[in-house]
Design a protein around this motif. Sequence first.
Motif: not given
Length: 324
Positions: A108-119, A130-134
């Motif tokens: 699905d190219l309609s949304s960009v996915h980011l993972t936050h380093l916090s929150g 996305h919640e940070g779990s990296l």
Amino acid sequence: MRDRRRTGNVGGMLDALLGTGSTQGFLLRRDAVALGIDDNALARLVRIGELVRIRQGVYAPRREWSTMTRRQRHGVLTRAVQALYRDHVVVSHTSQAIADGAPDWGVDLSSVHLTHLSGGGRRSAGVVHHEGSLRVVDVTRSPEGWRTTPTRTVLDSCNLVGTEAGLVLANWYLHEGLTSVDQLEARYVEMQRSRRMLAVRLVLRLANGRVESVGESRLLYLIWRAGLPMPIVQWEVWDGDRLVGTVDFAWPELGLMAEFDGKVKYGRLLRPGQDAGDAVFAEKRREDELREVTGCRMIRPIWVDLDRPDTTAERIRRMLKRAA
């Protein structure tokens, strides 16, 4: 007249700004404001067709934007959103897969996915946070900012897409040498406490870096899903010490070979001075020799066959029985 003059002056500043950032394909509102281009001026540029607003705080030159594919637009929006959030986010999931050059089949190219380093853990217009779990091993740095590593990108993407699309992505990363089954397995073990990771287990069972294309990955999934015997992938056929060819899939003990017959394959087969007809004829001769040397039959599914999996699986099942 005054409005045109003001728009022309703004256009000059806009040209100057895009002169350094046009290769990125976007314009941030905050950068425009810093140059004295206020919201009213931006609105006028949108009205006269110079700019298009692609999300809150982000614009793109309309002429460039109108010629882009959906994949290219996703890439521009990804870079723009990353620039907005700077070092607080990591480009991840399928957005990073697209940035890596992975196939976009089933994505699905309609949304960009980011993972936050916090929150994180929310959705806004065109962006999934996305919640940070990296961990440190999950991220790397590019000139644009933080991004997930290939191993983490594959595992995260498989949580978003179905098994078939996940297999397409995993096989691409493995074939490109960007990760390995061992690396995927090891990181999966550490992440599997999440229920969402259960679906990844199946992809890892089927993943094979010898698979060379989207069509082959989909055909392998079709074979597995139908409960058919799993084939040898990229089976080499030898006539003495001469390699006759390599077949996408084969069941040598059952006397059957299979090759996904996408049209793009013939483009890859073209040699200098050849046209498509020459390539098709050469491929037919190759197939004849493969059958003569092995005594096996050949089935060549095409794209449309992948979209009618039950019918295609039954064809393969019948041929396996006849060959046996």
